[in-house]
Design a protein around this motif. Structure first.
Motif: not given
Length: 208
Positions: A4-7, A49-51, A56-58, A64-66
């Motif tokens: 599960p992705a982080q909300p 260009g985002v670390h 990963y954290r968000r 989670g990205l989708l």
């Protein structure tokens, strides 16, 4: 099994909003250009260009990205058309659906296809459509007030009856988006609603 992705609960402005936009732009670009297999945290981080740690954290993973890309689409302002008739309103909604499904680049089609690969994204897509059905219900309520449909007509049934054939033609059959496609199915749905004397939610459930 997909973890599960982080909300993503906050929708602040400023730098956080810009970071989110850069990431979601990368998500849609990778989906359109290379497909679901290309959608990894590393690829999105490199493209946006985002670390990587921030991505990963968000967002945690592809699901989670989708899901957040679909959430962002749901957050966009949208009001159903008001043409003065049920057939006209449904026709305009159908044209918007057709435009989204055949747009260049094909972002909507890519997101829908990718949602079948991720339970997290599938839930977000379902939430998107539930929101659109709820907002579009007003076109049926207006039709009831004009006497084009009877009290108790179920808005979702009418809207699905109009929109589902458009999706079937353009996505499943890969048919061309002809000039009359959207309005033809809108008029069929409107005529069916009038002929049925209203389709109630209870009647729909009983028939199933």
């Amino acid at each position: 099994m997909e973890e599960p992705a982080q909300p993503v609960t906050a929708r602040p402005g400023g730098r956080t909003a810009r970071t989110r936009q850069h990431v979601l732009d990368a998500v849609t670009a990778l989906l359109v250009e290379q497909g679901y297999e290309a959608l990894t945290v590393d690829a999105v981080a490199a493209r946006s260009g985002v670390h990587r740690t921030t991505v990963y954290r968000r967002w945690r993973d592809a699901g989670g990205l989708l899901a957040d890309a679909l959430d962002a689409a749901r957050e966009q302002p949208w009001e159903p058309p008001d043409t003065g008739s049920l057939a006209g309103d449904l026709g305009e909604i159908n044209r918007q659906v057709a435009d989204a499904l055949t747009g260049t680049p094909p972002i909507a089609a890519a997101l829908i296809a990718a949602s079948f690969r991720s339970p997290t994204a599938a839930r977000a897509l379902r939430s998107f459509w539930e929101d659109r059905y709820a907002r579009a219900a007003v076109v049926v309520h207006r039709a009831i007030s004009r006497g084009e449909a009877t009290t108790g007509t179920d808005p979702r049934t009418v809207i699905v009856a109009a929109c589902a054939p458009v999706f079937h033609e353009l996505v499943l059959m890969r048919a061309p988006d002809t000039e009359d496609l959207a309005q033809r199915y809108a008029e069929l749905a409107a005529a069916g609603t009038a002929a049925a004397g209203g389709t109630t939610a209870a009647g729909t459930a009983a028939a199933g």
